[in-house]
Design a protein around this motif. Structure first.
Motif: not given
Length: 310
Positions: A1-8, A10-12
């Motif tokens: 979950m934390r990894h997905l938040k980090r990707i989000a 970075r995407l923003a």
């Protein structure tokens, strides 16, 4: 979950970079490009009347206030419309697409050569005698200090004009790709080699390397099978640098070797004040940079989970 938040996140951030690139390029070009309407109808012996210029400004929306032009530009971007080239009278996406393949060919070949050279030199020289490391570091320093056009000229003089081994210019065949590839690859390889050798020398001092050597493992197997695997993470983290070097060097290299490609297209568009085409190439470069760095961040987080928790 934390990894997905980090990707989000970075995407923003990547979307913010694209917006910033589009905005700054738009403002800079409109501040320096002069009369775009005149550039659009200019040609050999062209002497457009005021009525013609007014018609061009109306057709392209150049008679609108700058903030209206900017909002119209952003609105088109959201729908994937990069506009029409002033000079070529075709869609910007079509103009870029027609040249993209040549640049991708050059960039991929240069990236492969740079990484192979960097890994080979770093593996062979890491932890070796002092004079070997000093000589290699000196050569790397020279290559990283050379401006791209100077290095390209040296390669042209030696291998084209004097030796006659490779053609001077053009896009015809593998032979025409060799010198442009080396011009782009050598400075990048020199920088990567310096970083990778430093990392390898640190890894070679780790206890697990000493254990492998004590078990009678050959030095080549130690370096390639253990040390290199741990040190290659630095190549991954420097992918953004590699892409930046390729994008920046492509303009000079394609111009020097008279090659078709996005770099040559960018130069021509800039000199002819073709604002939509320049903005399209800038956005392409920014998009490639953002996507590569996002992929690197994802891969790095998977390889080293400590990054996610940092």
């Amino acid at each position: 979950m934390r990894h997905l938040k980090r990707i989000a996140i970075r995407l923003a951030a990547g979307i913010g970079v694209l917006w910033g690139a589009a905005t700054l390029s738009f403002l800079a070009l409109h501040a320096t490009a002069g009369d775009a309407a005149l550039a659009t109808v200019a040609g050999d012996g062209a002497n457009p009347t005021q009525a013609v210029l007014d018609r061009v400004r109306a057709d392209y929306g150049l008679d609108l206030p700058l903030h209206r032009q900017y909002l119209n530009y952003l609105g088109k971007l959201l729908t994937g419309d990069l506009g029409e080239s002033y000079q070529q009278r075709i869609a910007v996406t079509k103009a870029i697409g027609g040249q993209l393949g040549e640049t991708v060919q050059l960039a991929v070949s240069a990236a492969v050569v740079a990484v192979v050279l960097a890994v080979g030199v770093a593996v062979l020289t890491a932890g070796r005698r002092r004079w070997i490391r000093s000589a290699t570091s000196g050569a790397e320093l020279v290559l990283t200090s050379f401006p791209t056009f100077v290095l390209g000229l040296v390669l042209l003089i030696v291998f084209s004009f004097q030796a006659g081994w490779f053609p001077v210019s053009g896009n015809g065949g593998v032979e025409a790709l060799v010198l442009p590839t080396l011009t782009l690859a050598l400075p990048i390889a020199a920088t990567l080699s310096q970083v990778l050798r430093t990392e390898l020398e640190e890894v070679l001092e780790q206890p697990f390397i000493l254990t492998a050597r004590s078990r009678g493992m050959r030095e080549a197997a130690v370096r390639l099978g253990h040390a290199l695997r741990h040190a290659l993470i630095q190549i991954v983290t420097m992918s953004g640098f590699v892409i930046g070097g390729l994008l920046g060097g492509a303009v000079i290299t394609e111009t020097l070797f008279v090659r078709r490609g996005v770099g040559q297209l960018m130069l021509t568009a800039t000199t002819t004040k073709d604002v939509p085409l320049v903005l399209g190439v800038v956005l392409l470069a920014a998009t490639v940079y953002v996507v590569v760095n996002l992929l690197v961040d994802i891969v790095y987080g998977l390889v080293d989970p400590r990054v996610v928790t940092a």
